[in-house]
Design a protein around this motif. Structure first.
Motif, short mmCIF file in Angstrom:
data_model
loop_
_atom_site.label_atom_id
_atom_site.label_comp_id
_atom_site.label_asym_id
_atom_site.label_seq_id
_atom_site.Cartn_x
_atom_site.Cartn_y
_atom_site.Cartn_z
N GLU A 5 0.84 -1.21 0.00
CA GLU A 5 0.00 0.00 0.00
C GLU A 5 0.86 1.25 0.00
N ARG B 121 0.72 3.89 -3.24
CA ARG B 121 0.24 5.27 -3.09
C ARG B 121 1.37 6.30 -3.27
N ASP C 39 -16.41 6.55 11.16
CA ASP C 39 -14.99 6.22 11.17
C ASP C 39 -14.76 4.75 10.78
N ASP D 117 -15.25 4.42 7.02
CA ASP D 117 -14.09 4.99 6.32
C ASP D 117 -12.88 4.05 6.42
N SER D 118 -12.68 3.47 7.59
CA SER D 118 -11.53 2.58 7.79
C SER D 118 -11.64 1.34 6.91
N ARG E 8 -13.28 1.08 4.09
CA ARG E 8 -13.05 1.48 2.70
C ARG E 8 -11.57 1.68 2.41
N ASP E 9 -10.83 2.28 3.33
CA ASP E 9 -9.40 2.49 3.12
C ASP E 9 -8.66 1.16 2.95
N ILE E 10 -9.08 0.15 3.71
CA ILE E 10 -8.41 -1.15 3.64
C ILE E 10 -8.67 -1.84 2.30
N LEU F 282 -9.76 -0.46 -0.53
CA LEU F 282 -9.68 0.39 -1.73
C LEU F 282 -8.70 -0.14 -2.77
N GLU G 116 -9.87 -0.70 -6.59
CA GLU G 116 -9.22 0.03 -7.69
C GLU G 116 -8.65 -0.92 -8.72
#
Length: 366
Positions: free
Chosen positions: A152, A156, A209, A212-213, A215-217, A219, A223
């Motif tokens: 990751e 990024r 939160d 969101d957490s 989704r971050d994992i 993502l 993608e």
């Protein structure tokens, strides 16, 4: 002295006496297991097998008793008894006959050794089998966590610019490592019962939160497949509940939704259905769950009939654990699906509101 003479005159009676002593002492060695009669019969069978091998070491098709732990244990006891009885004899057998006799024990011992797959099965079915599985899962998860973090970070661009091709390849690495890490976590969780709430007491947390957490994992996985991950948070996000268990359920459900969705999106929604209740759902635009998979959808360790059967993995651990965790939070995991219309997993939890100071505003229903 020939082997036949040694067998009839010295070694045969010694072996018979060894069988008798082992059977007589067995209840002292293992009081909670096989009876003395069964031990005597198996010991006699082992003795016959030793004599056959000593008669003709090169012969094929030697009789071999069952390859069990009991057989191997008894053979070792017989060999010990024979050696002690031989030491007590004033007239020892001729060395060649004695060597053939003891070599027969070694030959039978080798024949009784299980194959490696059987050894593995015996270890797993033993008293420490569960601990062994958990240790292996932990050994897998630790390096996989490092791979996830590094992939990751590189993807990024935090360690420098990457090309589009490199970004895609890093996404593939992340997805593969995440899948393996999830399986390892599922094994550990199931070994603990699958319904263990990490938070022993309800805690204040933010539903937004958590969304969101998650989704971050996931993502990087989304993608890589060109999928959109949508979030619909509740109006009132500050709640009292079990954030670690809730995160685990949503992460598993979202990962599975991405796995079985090729086009479109995956949506995580937290919709208020009452003053202290929220319905959580994970919905995808994938191919749906085949009817044949529905009957055993939440069963762990199920065998997939086809490669594309719906499951977190070949073992089907993830959904089973999700259901157990939801039930531990006093909810019920449900599913709606249709061929070509996607799948929606949903459950409702009682999560009282809190103010910014963590004070309970809505009572938890019993």
């Amino acid at each position: 002295m020939s082997w036949s003479e040694a067998r009839d005159g010295t070694l045969g009676p010694i072996l018979d006496e060894a069988v008798r002593q082992v059977a007589a002492e067995w209840t002292v060695v293992r009081e909670d297991t096989t009876s003395a009669q069964e031990v005597a019969e198996l010991a006699a069978e082992l003795a016959r097998a030793v004599l056959v091998r000593a008669d003709d070491p090169s012969a094929l098709g030697h009789p071999t008793p069952s390859k069990t732990t009991l057989s191997r244990r008894l053979l070792g006891l017989l060999r010990t008894k024979v050696v002690r009885l031989l030491k007590a004899q004033q007239a020892a057998p001729e060395p060649t006959s004695l060597i053939e006799f003891l070599s027969a024990f070694e030959s039978l011992s080798a024949a009784l050794e299980p194959a490696w797959d059987q050894r593995f099965t015996d270890r797993l079915s033993g008293p420490d089998g569960l601990e062994l599985v958990v240790e292996v899962a932990h050994d897998l998860r630790s390096p996989l966590t490092s791979i996830l973090f590094l992939a990751e970070t590189l993807q990024r661009g935090r360690s420098g610019a990457v090309t589009p091709l490199q970004e895609r390849q890093l996404g593939l690495i992340y997805s593969a490592a995440f899948g393996l890490s999830s399986v390892a976590s599922d094994v550990i969780e199931l070994a603990r019962g699958g319904d263990r709430l990490v938070d022993s007491d309800p805690l204040p947390f933010s539903v937004t939160d958590i969304l969101d957490s998650v989704r971050d994992i996931v993502l990087p996985i989304a993608e890589e497949k060109g999928l959109d991950v949508r979030l619909v948070p509740p109006e009132s996000s500050s709640r009292i509940g079990y954030p670690v268990a809730l995160s685990r359920v949503l992460l598993n459900l979202t990962t599975n939704a991405l796995k079985f969705t090729d086009d479109g999106h995956v949506e995580m929604r937290a919709e208020e259905t009452g003053p202290a209740s929220i319905e959580f759902s994970v919905q995808d635009t994938g191919r749906g769950i085949p009817p044949a998979s529905m009957t055993m959808l939440f069963e762990p360790f199920r065998r997939r009939q086809r490669e594309r059967d719906y499951a977190f993995s070949g073992s089907g651990l993830g959904l089973s654990i999700c259901r157990k965790l939801v039930e531990a939070m006093k909810g019920e995991l449900k599913v709606e699906t249709g061929a070509g219309t996607g799948t929606r997993f949903h459950f409702t939890l009682e999560l009282p509101l809190v103010d910014t100071g963590g004070v309970l505003l809505a009572p938890r229903s019993s």
